[in-house]
Design a protein around this motif. Structure first.
Motif, PDB file in Angstrom:
ATOM      1  N   GLN A  80       0.917  -1.108  -0.149  1.00  0.00           N
ATOM      2  CA  GLN A  80       0.036   0.052  -0.270  1.00  0.00           C
ATOM      3  C   GLN A  80       0.760   1.209   0.013  1.00  0.00           C
ATOM      4  O   GLN A  80       1.763   1.219   0.680  1.00  0.00           O
ATOM      5  CB  GLN A  80      -0.863  -0.122   1.354  1.00  0.00           C
ATOM      6  CG  GLN A  80      -1.856   0.999   1.304  1.00  0.00           C
ATOM      7  CD  GLN A  80      -2.630   1.318   2.590  1.00  0.00           C
ATOM      8  OE1 GLN A  80      -2.153   0.812   3.900  1.00  0.00           O
ATOM      9  NE2 GLN A  80      -3.993   1.269   2.456  1.00  0.00           N
ATOM     10  N   ASP A 120      -2.491   5.529  -1.190  1.00  0.00           N
ATOM     11  CA  ASP A 120      -3.652   4.575  -1.089  1.00  0.00           C
ATOM     12  C   ASP A 120      -4.040   4.882   0.250  1.00  0.00           C
ATOM     13  O   ASP A 120      -5.243   4.656   0.610  1.00  0.00           O
ATOM     14  CB  ASP A 120      -3.126   3.273  -1.200  1.00  0.00           C
ATOM     15  CG  ASP A 120      -2.900   3.093  -2.768  1.00  0.00           C
ATOM     16  OD1 ASP A 120      -3.268   3.686  -3.608  1.00  0.00           O
ATOM     17  OD2 ASP A 120      -1.968   1.942  -2.978  1.00  0.00           O
ATOM     18  N   GLN A 128      -8.000   6.222   1.760  1.00  0.00           N
ATOM     19  CA  GLN A 128      -9.020   5.041   2.632  1.00  0.00           C
ATOM     20  C   GLN A 128      -9.204   5.774   3.872  1.00  0.00           C
ATOM     21  O   GLN A 128     -10.479   5.343   4.617  1.00  0.00           O
ATOM     22  CB  GLN A 128      -8.082   3.965   2.963  1.00  0.00           C
ATOM     23  CG  GLN A 128      -7.748   2.993   1.761  1.00  0.00           C
ATOM     24  CD  GLN A 128      -6.904   1.848   2.106  1.00  0.00           C
ATOM     25  OE1 GLN A 128      -6.248   1.895   3.218  1.00  0.00           O
ATOM     26  NE2 GLN A 128      -6.983   0.884   1.194  1.00  0.00           N
TER      27      GLN A 128
END
Length: 80
Positions: A6, A10, A14
Motif C-alpha cells: 500500500q 492509497d 482510505q
C-alpha cells in the motif's frame, strides 16, 4: 495469497471521512474527521480539536492545515 503493498497515497484515500490525528512540526496535535487533502498535504478536517502538550486548548468546526507544517497523519480510534 498475494500481498499488495500500500502506498501512502492509497492510505490517505482510505482514511477520508475517518477520525485522524494530525501532528504539526510545532508539536501541536489536531484531532478531527479528515474531510480532504491535496498533493501538497494541505488538510481540511472537521469537528477539530486542538491539543497543546496533551491538553485540549480549542475546538473548531472546520480547520485547514497547511501541508508544509504537517509532521504526520494517523488514524484515531472512534470515541465510544
Amino acid at each position: 495469497m498475494s500481498l499488495r503493498k500500500q502506498t501512502p497515497s492509497d492510505f490517505l484515500k482510505q482514511i477520508i471521512g475517518r477520525p485522524v490525528v494530525v501532528k504539526l512540526n510545532s508539536g501541536v496535535d489536531y484531532r478531527g474527521v479528515l474531510a480532504c487533502l491535496d498533493g501538497y498535504m494541505n488538510i481540511a478536517i472537521e469537528q477539530t480539536e486542538e491539543y497543546v502538550n496533551g491538553q485540549l486548548k480549542n475546538k473548531y468546526g472546520d480547520a485547514f492545515l497547511r501541508g508544509n507544517n504537517v509532521l504526520y497523519i494517523s488514524t484515531q480510534k472512534r470515541k465510544i
